[in-house]
Design a protein around this motif. Sequence first.
Motif, short mmCIF file in Angstrom:
data_model
loop_
_atom_site.label_atom_id
_atom_site.label_comp_id
_atom_site.label_asym_id
_atom_site.label_seq_id
_atom_site.Cartn_x
_atom_site.Cartn_y
_atom_site.Cartn_z
N ARG B 40 0.87 -1.17 0.00
CA ARG B 40 0.00 0.00 0.00
C ARG B 40 0.90 1.22 0.00
O ARG B 40 1.89 1.29 0.74
CB ARG B 40 -0.90 -0.01 1.24
N VAL B 41 0.58 2.19 -0.85
CA VAL B 41 1.44 3.36 -1.05
C VAL B 41 0.62 4.63 -0.86
O VAL B 41 -0.49 4.75 -1.39
CB VAL B 41 2.04 3.33 -2.48
N GLY B 75 1.47 8.28 -14.31
CA GLY B 75 2.62 8.26 -13.42
C GLY B 75 2.31 8.85 -12.05
O GLY B 75 1.57 9.82 -11.93
N ALA B 76 2.85 8.24 -11.01
CA ALA B 76 2.70 8.75 -9.64
C ALA B 76 3.89 8.26 -8.83
O ALA B 76 4.52 7.24 -9.16
CB ALA B 76 1.39 8.27 -9.03
N VAL B 77 4.17 9.01 -7.77
CA VAL B 77 5.28 8.63 -6.90
C VAL B 77 4.78 8.75 -5.45
O VAL B 77 3.99 9.64 -5.12
CB VAL B 77 6.52 9.51 -7.19
N GLY B 78 5.19 7.81 -4.62
CA GLY B 78 4.73 7.81 -3.24
C GLY B 78 5.61 6.95 -2.35
O GLY B 78 6.67 6.48 -2.78
N VAL B 79 5.12 6.75 -1.13
CA VAL B 79 5.91 6.03 -0.12
C VAL B 79 5.11 4.84 0.38
O VAL B 79 3.91 4.96 0.66
CB VAL B 79 6.27 6.98 1.05
N VAL B 80 5.77 3.71 0.50
CA VAL B 80 5.11 2.49 0.99
C VAL B 80 4.73 2.69 2.47
O VAL B 80 5.58 3.05 3.29
CB VAL B 80 6.05 1.28 0.83
N THR B 81 3.44 2.46 2.79
CA THR B 81 2.98 2.62 4.17
C THR B 81 2.66 1.27 4.81
O THR B 81 2.51 1.18 6.03
CB THR B 81 1.70 3.48 4.23
N GLU B 82 2.52 0.25 3.99
CA GLU B 82 2.20 -1.07 4.51
C GLU B 82 2.67 -2.06 3.44
O GLU B 82 2.48 -1.82 2.24
CB GLU B 82 0.68 -1.19 4.72
N VAL B 90 8.23 -0.89 4.22
CA VAL B 90 7.60 0.38 4.58
C VAL B 90 8.64 1.50 4.54
O VAL B 90 9.77 1.33 5.00
CB VAL B 90 6.94 0.27 5.99
N GLY B 91 8.27 2.63 3.96
CA GLY B 91 9.18 3.76 3.88
C GLY B 91 9.89 3.89 2.55
O GLY B 91 10.50 4.92 2.25
N THR B 92 9.76 2.85 1.70
CA THR B 92 10.42 2.91 0.38
C THR B 92 9.72 3.92 -0.53
O THR B 92 8.49 3.96 -0.60
CB THR B 92 10.37 1.53 -0.31
N LEU B 93 10.51 4.72 -1.21
CA LEU B 93 9.97 5.64 -2.23
C LEU B 93 9.77 4.84 -3.52
O LEU B 93 10.70 4.15 -3.98
CB LEU B 93 10.96 6.79 -2.46
N VAL B 94 8.56 4.90 -4.08
CA VAL B 94 8.27 4.09 -5.28
C VAL B 94 7.58 4.92 -6.36
O VAL B 94 6.87 5.88 -6.09
CB VAL B 94 7.38 2.87 -4.95
#
Lengths: 339, 339
Positions: B40-41, B75-82, B90-94
Amino acid sequence: MSENISTQVQLVSRPQGWPTQENFRTVQVTLDELAPGEVRVRNSYLSVDPYMRGRMSNAKSYVAPFGLEETMTGGAVGVVTESHDESLPVGTLVLHQLGWRDMAQAPASQFRAVPEIPGVEPSVYLGILGMTGLTAYVGLTTIAPVAEGDTVFVSGAAGAVGTAVGQIARLLGASRVIGSAGSAEKIALLTEKYGFDAALNYKDAPVREQLAELAPEGIDVFFDNVGGDHLEAALDVFNDGGRGALCGAISTYNSTETPSGPDNMVNMIKRSLRLRGFTVGHHLDQSAEFQERMAQWFSAGKITYDETVVEGIENSVDAFLDMMRGANTGKMVVRIPQG
Amino acid sequence: MSENISTQVQLVSRPQGWPTQENFRTVQVTLDELAPGEVRVRNSYLSVDPYMRGRMSNAKSYVAPFGLEETMTGGAVGVVTESHDESLPVGTLVLHQLGWRDMAQAPASQFRAVPEIPGVEPSVYLGILGMTGLTAYVGLTTIAPVAEGDTVFVSGAAGAVGTAVGQIARLLGASRVIGSAGSAEKIALLTEKYGFDAALNYKDAPVREQLAELAPEGIDVFFDNVGGDHLEAALDVFNDGGRGALCGAISTYNSTETPSGPDNMVNMIKRSLRLRGFTVGHHLDQSAEFQERMAQWFSAGKITYDETVVEGIENSVDAFLDMMRGANTGKMVVRIPQG
């Protein structure tokens, strides 16, 4: 004809729109004694080609315009009648670019010896075995490469280049070849004699309607001699990755109005298309490869060709104009009566 | 925002001409429990791009149209929350293509981890370090290769792709770079900030007049984001052997009238020109090469970029429309407020 009088056709003014007889004159030139290294050639055939129309104008183009009050240059083939160069003895068949004259005289370096082919007129060197054939070959190999199984559309298909394109496309692996021409007779010739799978008469109905019907699965390669509505029709039906070789735009050459362009250029992006204009003169490095393959096809009987022969240098301008109007089938040449 | 509610923007009808808010709706989706292999991002930035207009229509194109009543992809960029996949903790930029939603949930294979760059917002992965930069790079290397000393003309030069094209062209050896844009402010930005040698405002006077003045020695490469009059102007001034990369035709995307095409296509033949349409998605094999070179240029401070940031997913449609109207400078992105 006298051996030291050369009858030559010269451009004297630049045509606006369609050229007329008034843009030309015929002159009689007395040839000098042959200088060392020179040869004298009696021409058998002269070439008239669509590209010549461009050179009659003064516009920026890939080749310099023809000079005014100078003899028209262009492809010609003839026989050496007098020689001061041992590489080209009397009787040698030669090809050259000295154009619309019955006798040509110049340094030997301006002539290239070509083999006589039993039972075949040397005019083939102005057509299928010469620049015409090379133009078709370059277009289908380097400019818009044909792949196995491709569908190919050729505009102006009954012309000299077009008939060569249709056949070479097939020999290079195309599975369906479609052509356009401007009369019922030509259409019949394309499918009955030249092996086209389908042909359309552009005078019958809009090209884009007819082409869409004849190419229900699209086209992969387009070889364009006509421009205008033909290019637009091709852009409609190109498959993804389609390639277009833009060789001529005869529909526009004598127009004095600005043509409207294709309304569907955005298909270039949507379908990852490529269009590339070319001039055979920039691809003479493919000549040897072409001549080798074409000689094989030719001697194996795989190449059919037509010529439209006009008699007499005095009819050169008419021959050129008839060719521009599409009166020819296959290569248009002017024959110089011998003797 | 709740971690298991995803706000998403969907297309509900196909626009005729300019899209309106009525073509879209915003929905709240309750996310399922995370399945094995899923992540989940929380998105940080969403991309809005001109190509999306094409996908809103139903026409034959290089990519399938957006589905109706489905969430807009892109396109989108975000951070793994789960995470239920150990490759993306968790915390990875994707980076991903799941588009216009604040929370994205899918199998880990649909996300790609990218490094955080100190002091730089992750939105660069949607722009200069992402598809935008790659589009410019592919266009100038594979589609219309720039050579040392070339003059390059870029249409829509103040846009995300355009600003990248101008700079990459210079880094690849171009000696003169000319751009077009639609306001005095943008023109100033091109020459003062982005290193263009000259720029024209296409609203001031016909592009073909302005370009002829700015490129007295012609152009060698044209990178087209606009189409229409810009393509026509480029065809006027191409030097022999000129290359055009057709990337976009934003001038025509929302038109309901058939555009007239360039009236000078015959120059393709006269000057041996090449035009090639492309879509970056067909050239992802150049990604690694691009990322390596761009990372060097970027870290050496040789790349300048702008972003136009719109706050809030509820403004995504407006952001898209503003971008289509040219309200942005550089890459247009939507920022999702965090927390």
